[in-house]
Design a protein around this motif. Structure first.
Motif, PDB file in Angstrom:
ATOM      1  N   LEU A  11      46.892  33.072  33.411  1.00 40.12           N
ATOM      2  CA  LEU A  11      45.642  33.406  32.558  1.00 40.12           C
ATOM      3  C   LEU A  11      45.142  32.080  31.811  1.00 40.12           C
ATOM      4  CD1 LEU A  11      43.626  35.046  30.994  1.00 40.12           C
ATOM      5  CD2 LEU A  11      45.634  35.223  29.301  1.00 40.12           C
ATOM      6  N   VAL A  12      43.807  31.824  31.954  1.00 39.91           N
ATOM      7  CA  VAL A  12      43.317  30.688  31.752  1.00 39.91           C
ATOM      8  C   VAL A  12      42.023  30.771  30.773  1.00 39.91           C
ATOM      9  CG1 VAL A  12      42.451  29.499  33.714  1.00 39.91           C
ATOM     10  CG2 VAL A  12      43.098  28.050  32.046  1.00 39.91           C
ATOM     11  N   GLN A  13      41.566  30.135  29.989  1.00 42.83           N
ATOM     12  CA  GLN A  13      40.332  30.299  29.378  1.00 42.83           C
ATOM     13  C   GLN A  13      39.133  29.561  30.273  1.00 42.83           C
ATOM     14  OE1 GLN A  13      40.502  28.768  25.295  1.00 42.83           O
ATOM     15  NE2 GLN A  13      40.777  30.766  24.610  1.00 42.83           N
ATOM     16  N   ALA A  14      38.100  29.890  30.320  1.00 42.96           N
ATOM     17  CA  ALA A  14      37.025  29.106  30.811  1.00 42.96           C
ATOM     18  C   ALA A  14      36.754  27.840  30.587  1.00 42.96           C
ATOM     19  CB  ALA A  14      35.497  29.928  30.619  1.00 42.96           C
ATOM     20  N   PRO A  87      34.831  32.387  34.703  1.00 46.76           N
ATOM     21  CA  PRO A  87      35.426  33.899  35.012  1.00 46.76           C
ATOM     22  C   PRO A  87      35.124  34.343  36.335  1.00 46.76           C
ATOM     23  CG  PRO A  87      34.223  33.434  32.869  1.00 46.76           C
ATOM     24  CD  PRO A  87      33.864  32.230  33.561  1.00 46.76           C
ATOM     25  N   GLU A  88      34.118  34.058  36.958  1.00 47.84           N
ATOM     26  CA  GLU A  88      33.978  34.569  38.315  1.00 47.84           C
ATOM     27  C   GLU A  88      35.081  33.859  39.410  1.00 47.84           C
ATOM     28  OE1 GLU A  88      31.729  33.130  36.667  1.00 47.84           O
ATOM     29  OE2 GLU A  88      30.272  31.633  37.549  1.00 47.84           O
ATOM     30  N   ASP A  89      35.874  32.922  38.843  1.00 50.38           N
ATOM     31  CA  ASP A  89      36.929  32.512  39.717  1.00 50.38           C
ATOM     32  C   ASP A  89      38.127  33.347  39.759  1.00 50.38           C
ATOM     33  OD1 ASP A  89      35.982  29.237  38.509  1.00 50.38           O
ATOM     34  OD2 ASP A  89      35.703  30.079  40.552  1.00 50.38           O
ATOM     35  N   THR A  90      38.073  34.567  38.837  1.00 51.49           N
ATOM     36  CA  THR A  90      38.952  35.425  38.570  1.00 51.49           C
ATOM     37  C   THR A  90      39.390  36.002  40.008  1.00 51.49           C
ATOM     38  OG1 THR A  90      38.823  35.788  36.447  1.00 51.49           O
ATOM     39  CG2 THR A  90      39.830  37.676  37.510  1.00 51.49           C
ATOM     40  N   ALA A  91      40.611  36.247  40.453  1.00 51.80           N
ATOM     41  CA  ALA A  91      40.730  36.532  41.801  1.00 51.80           C
ATOM     42  C   ALA A  91      42.354  36.353  42.074  1.00 51.80           C
ATOM     43  CB  ALA A  91      40.136  36.035  42.868  1.00 51.80           C
ATOM     44  N   VAL A  92      42.946  37.251  43.287  1.00 53.44           N
ATOM     45  CA  VAL A  92      43.963  37.177  43.695  1.00 53.44           C
ATOM     46  C   VAL A  92      43.810  35.825  44.934  1.00 53.44           C
ATOM     47  CG1 VAL A  92      46.116  37.781  44.927  1.00 53.44           C
ATOM     48  CG2 VAL A  92      44.867  39.215  43.239  1.00 53.44           C
TER      49      VAL A  92
END
Length: 123
Positions: A11-14, A87-92
């Protein structure tokens, strides 16, 4: 047998950074081209970046300038440096290996896959 093991997610902040690693075993690493893909919830798995066994690289337009792929053949490891995360980089994120000598963006051309690692970017 061939194993690809990803690490470095979380988990990382934008605006933050992460470096993903993918350690390969059971194959002659320097003979393989490597790729990174990602899959967000409800979406298809998409190409992110690839590096050929000759160290040529290609990064998807959507992440160009923020994500960089590299490899260390002495460590049998491929990396994905991710900067200025959104945030749109959130993925597996998955790493993959192919015996093809060049760059390939096509999932079906990859022979081996890791189990995937979660990257979550909070806004």
């Amino acid at each position: 047998q061939v194993q690809l093991v990803e690490s470095g997610g979380g988990l990382v902040q934008a605006g933050g950074s992460l470096r993903l690693s993918c350690a390969a075993s059971g194959l002659t690493f320097n003979l393989y081209s490597m790729g990174w893909f990602r899959q967000a919830p409800g979406k298809e798995r998409e190409f992110v970046a690839a590096i050929s066994r000759f160290r040529g690289t290609y990064v998807a337009e959507s992440v160009k300038g923020r994500l960089t792929i590299s490899r260390d053949n002495a460590k049998n490891t491929v990396y994905l440096q991710m900067n200025n995360l959104k945030p749109e980089d959130t993925a597996v994120y998955y790493c993959a290996a192919t015996t093809g000598s060049g760059i390939t963006l096509t999932r079906q051309n990859y022979d081996y896959w890791g189990q995937g690692i979660q990257v979550t970017v909070s806004s």
